[in-house]
Design an enzyme around this catalytic site. Sequence first.
Site, PDB file in Angstrom:
ATOM      1  N   LYS A  13     103.986  28.380  84.353  1.00 50.34           N
ATOM      2  CA  LYS A  13     104.543  28.513  82.998  1.00 50.34           C
ATOM      3  C   LYS A  13     103.690  29.463  82.156  1.00 50.34           C
ATOM      4  O   LYS A  13     104.205  30.380  81.530  1.00 50.34           O
ATOM      5  CB  LYS A  13     104.617  27.141  82.302  1.00 50.34           C
ATOM      6  CG  LYS A  13     105.519  26.134  82.993  1.00 50.34           C
ATOM      7  CD  LYS A  13     105.620  24.842  82.218  1.00 50.34           C
ATOM      8  CE  LYS A  13     104.317  24.070  82.123  1.00 50.34           C
ATOM      9  NZ  LYS A  13     103.798  23.587  83.421  1.00 50.34           N
ATOM     10  N   ARG A  88     107.903  17.999  76.184  1.00 48.71           N
ATOM     11  CA  ARG A  88     107.542  17.367  77.454  1.00 48.71           C
ATOM     12  C   ARG A  88     108.121  15.963  77.570  1.00 48.71           C
ATOM     13  O   ARG A  88     107.802  15.241  78.499  1.00 48.71           O
ATOM     14  CB  ARG A  88     106.024  17.284  77.531  1.00 48.71           C
ATOM     15  CG  ARG A  88     105.411  18.197  78.595  1.00 48.71           C
ATOM     16  CD  ARG A  88     103.928  17.980  78.515  1.00 48.71           C
ATOM     17  NE  ARG A  88     103.189  18.445  79.628  1.00 48.71           N
ATOM     18  CZ  ARG A  88     102.443  19.546  79.644  1.00 48.71           C
ATOM     19  NH1 ARG A  88     102.434  20.373  78.619  1.00 48.71           N
ATOM     20  NH2 ARG A  88     101.719  19.831  80.693  1.00 48.71           N
ATOM     21  N   ARG A 127      92.995  27.559  90.454  1.00 45.08           N
ATOM     22  CA  ARG A 127      93.238  28.058  89.088  1.00 45.08           C
ATOM     23  C   ARG A 127      91.929  28.199  88.320  1.00 45.08           C
ATOM     24  O   ARG A 127      91.069  27.331  88.374  1.00 45.08           O
ATOM     25  CB  ARG A 127      94.165  27.102  88.339  1.00 45.08           C
ATOM     26  CG  ARG A 127      94.243  27.460  86.854  1.00 45.08           C
ATOM     27  CD  ARG A 127      95.509  27.048  86.219  1.00 45.08           C
ATOM     28  NE  ARG A 127      95.585  25.635  85.970  1.00 45.08           N
ATOM     29  CZ  ARG A 127      96.612  25.062  85.323  1.00 45.08           C
ATOM     30  NH1 ARG A 127      97.610  25.799  84.891  1.00 45.08           N
ATOM     31  NH2 ARG A 127      96.635  23.768  85.133  1.00 45.08           N
ATOM     32  N   ARG A 160      89.502  23.835  85.028  1.00 41.96           N
ATOM     33  CA  ARG A 160      89.805  22.729  84.113  1.00 41.96           C
ATOM     34  C   ARG A 160      89.517  21.393  84.781  1.00 41.96           C
ATOM     35  O   ARG A 160      89.854  21.203  85.948  1.00 41.96           O
ATOM     36  CB  ARG A 160      91.294  22.777  83.721  1.00 41.96           C
ATOM     37  CG  ARG A 160      91.597  23.802  82.667  1.00 41.96           C
ATOM     38  CD  ARG A 160      93.063  24.016  82.437  1.00 41.96           C
ATOM     39  NE  ARG A 160      93.890  22.819  82.388  1.00 41.96           N
ATOM     40  CZ  ARG A 160      95.207  22.840  82.178  1.00 41.96           C
ATOM     41  NH1 ARG A 160      95.820  23.987  82.008  1.00 41.96           N
ATOM     42  NH2 ARG A 160      95.892  21.721  82.133  1.00 41.96           N
ATOM     43  N   ARG A 171      99.458  14.001  86.921  1.00 41.81           N
ATOM     44  CA  ARG A 171     100.248  14.861  86.018  1.00 41.81           C
ATOM     45  C   ARG A 171     101.633  15.131  86.606  1.00 41.81           C
ATOM     46  O   ARG A 171     102.622  15.220  85.873  1.00 41.81           O
ATOM     47  CB  ARG A 171      99.498  16.170  85.750  1.00 41.81           C
ATOM     48  CG  ARG A 171      98.239  15.933  84.898  1.00 41.81           C
ATOM     49  CD  ARG A 171      97.273  17.095  84.967  1.00 41.81           C
ATOM     50  NE  ARG A 171      97.830  18.302  84.412  1.00 41.81           N
ATOM     51  CZ  ARG A 171      97.391  19.535  84.696  1.00 41.81           C
ATOM     52  NH1 ARG A 171      96.388  19.700  85.540  1.00 41.81           N
ATOM     53  NH2 ARG A 171      97.927  20.576  84.139  1.00 41.81           N
TER      54      ARG A 171
HETATM   55  P1  ADP Z   1     101.228  26.180  84.340  1.00 47.89           P
HETATM   56  O1  ADP Z   1     101.049  26.891  83.017  1.00 47.89           O
HETATM   57  O2  ADP Z   1     102.672  25.906  84.666  1.00 47.89           O
HETATM   58  O3  ADP Z   1     100.378  24.945  84.478  1.00 47.89           O
HETATM   59  P2  ADP Z   1      99.834  28.501  85.476  1.00 47.89           P
HETATM   60  O4  ADP Z   1     100.596  29.674  84.921  1.00 47.89           O
HETATM   61  O5  ADP Z   1      98.493  28.230  84.907  1.00 47.89           O
HETATM   62  O6  ADP Z   1     100.751  27.170  85.495  1.00 47.89           O
HETATM   63  O7  ADP Z   1      99.729  28.721  87.082  1.00 47.89           O
HETATM   64  C1  ADP Z   1      99.024  27.763  87.892  1.00 47.89           C
HETATM   65  C2  ADP Z   1      98.135  28.508  88.900  1.00 47.89           C
HETATM   66  O8  ADP Z   1      98.973  29.155  89.872  1.00 47.89           O
HETATM   67  C3  ADP Z   1      97.278  29.617  88.269  1.00 47.89           C
HETATM   68  O9  ADP Z   1      96.059  29.678  88.977  1.00 47.89           O
HETATM   69  C4  ADP Z   1      98.121  30.885  88.481  1.00 47.89           C
HETATM   70  O10 ADP Z   1      97.300  32.056  88.551  1.00 47.89           O
HETATM   71  C5  ADP Z   1      98.797  30.587  89.819  1.00 47.89           C
HETATM   72  N1  ADP Z   1     100.146  31.143  89.939  1.00 47.89           N
HETATM   73  C6  ADP Z   1     101.055  31.367  88.949  1.00 47.89           C
HETATM   74  N2  ADP Z   1     102.218  31.855  89.460  1.00 47.89           N
HETATM   75  C7  ADP Z   1     102.025  31.929  90.800  1.00 47.89           C
HETATM   76  C8  ADP Z   1     102.847  32.351  91.917  1.00 47.89           C
HETATM   77  N3  ADP Z   1     104.097  32.802  91.719  1.00 47.89           N
HETATM   78  N4  ADP Z   1     102.319  32.285  93.153  1.00 47.89           N
HETATM   79  C9  ADP Z   1     101.045  31.823  93.350  1.00 47.89           C
HETATM   80  N5  ADP Z   1     100.220  31.418  92.374  1.00 47.89           N
HETATM   81  C10 ADP Z   1     100.701  31.471  91.110  1.00 47.89           C
HETATM   82  P1  AMP Z   2      98.945  21.995  80.019  1.00 49.18           P
HETATM   83  O1  AMP Z   2      97.871  22.957  79.632  1.00 49.18           O
HETATM   84  O2  AMP Z   2     100.303  22.397  79.505  1.00 49.18           O
HETATM   85  O3  AMP Z   2      98.939  21.703  81.506  1.00 49.18           O
HETATM   86  O4  AMP Z   2      98.620  20.606  79.270  1.00 49.18           O
HETATM   87  C1  AMP Z   2      97.423  19.904  79.533  1.00 49.18           C
HETATM   88  C2  AMP Z   2      97.528  18.470  79.003  1.00 49.18           C
HETATM   89  O5  AMP Z   2      97.706  18.490  77.561  1.00 49.18           O
HETATM   90  C3  AMP Z   2      98.715  17.655  79.523  1.00 49.18           C
HETATM   91  O6  AMP Z   2      98.444  17.067  80.792  1.00 49.18           O
HETATM   92  C4  AMP Z   2      98.884  16.616  78.404  1.00 49.18           C
HETATM   93  O7  AMP Z   2      97.905  15.592  78.489  1.00 49.18           O
HETATM   94  C5  AMP Z   2      98.580  17.438  77.145  1.00 49.18           C
HETATM   95  N1  AMP Z   2      99.812  18.040  76.594  1.00 49.18           N
HETATM   96  C6  AMP Z   2     100.114  19.372  76.508  1.00 49.18           C
HETATM   97  N2  AMP Z   2     101.331  19.551  75.947  1.00 49.18           N
HETATM   98  C7  AMP Z   2     101.817  18.303  75.679  1.00 49.18           C
HETATM   99  C8  AMP Z   2     103.039  17.819  75.136  1.00 49.18           C
HETATM  100  N3  AMP Z   2     104.031  18.630  74.745  1.00 49.18           N
HETATM  101  N4  AMP Z   2     103.183  16.469  75.012  1.00 49.18           N
HETATM  102  C9  AMP Z   2     102.206  15.630  75.395  1.00 49.18           C
HETATM  103  N5  AMP Z   2     101.052  16.017  75.943  1.00 49.18           N
HETATM  104  C10 AMP Z   2     100.842  17.353  76.090  1.00 49.18           C
END
Ligand code: ADP
Ligand code: AMP
Length: 217
Positions: A13, A88, A127, A160, A171
Amino acid sequence: MFIVILGPPGAGKGTQAARIARSLRIPQVATGDMFRKHLGEGTELGWLARSFMDAGALVPDEVVCEMVQDRLQEPDCAEGALLDGFPRSLAQSEFLDRMLAERGQRVDRVVSLVVPDEEVVSRMGGRRTCLSCGATYHVRFSPPKVEGVCDRCGQPLVQRPDDREDTVRARLATYHRQTSPIVEHYRQGGVVLDVDGVGSIDAISEAIARGIEAVRR
Ligand code: ADP
Ligand code: AMP
């Protein structure tokens, strides 16, 4: 234009949101990044959010909704925003719909990134995140130019704490239980764009861009 990007943790995302926001020139509103910023600054909100984040649970709806409402009232969000990580829960999506309706606006598009759980678990170990600007990298699939340093702002990259496998699994369970019903909620409104989130980052961006372009016409 208001766009929501949905998908399990690690679906890509943040990676895709940054690209869409840049190309549409709308702000990226990422609630997870906002909480991590509060945590880094040691605010009361950061302390409150921490225990939920560490457990892989959702921060309570009232807290998140108030934070997002304040952010969307800022002038740069007057015409649109790319919401990453919000809503969410069904309660959050109903709150967002109501808030936008009061402004004569709506969620124009929901990008639903579809990625299997096992792909998520294997991605998360690699990541790396910049706590300063929110940029994300992957040690293999999307490495920074200089190891451990953010390309965008030069700050150090970290792993993280909630990307440990046991927390990732918690999660994922939270996502399936509380967040995935939102896709159906928006599907009834006919605004969902389903995108296969497995494949190259560029190919996924192109699929999203094509889907969004189709709505703007
Ligand atoms: P989210 O915001 O949904 O938690 P991220 O954008 O941080 O996900 O992506 C999660 C991990 O996967 C990061 O390390 C990112 O660089 C990697 N990633 C994102 N898109 C892809 C893809 N299409 N293929 C492989 N790895 C990816
Ligand atoms: P993210 O960076 O989007 O993976 O979010 C990290 C953590 O923040 C999640 O696992 C939740 O604990 C909290 N969080 C982020 N966005 C929300 C949301 N819209 N509602 C509730 N918790 C959230």
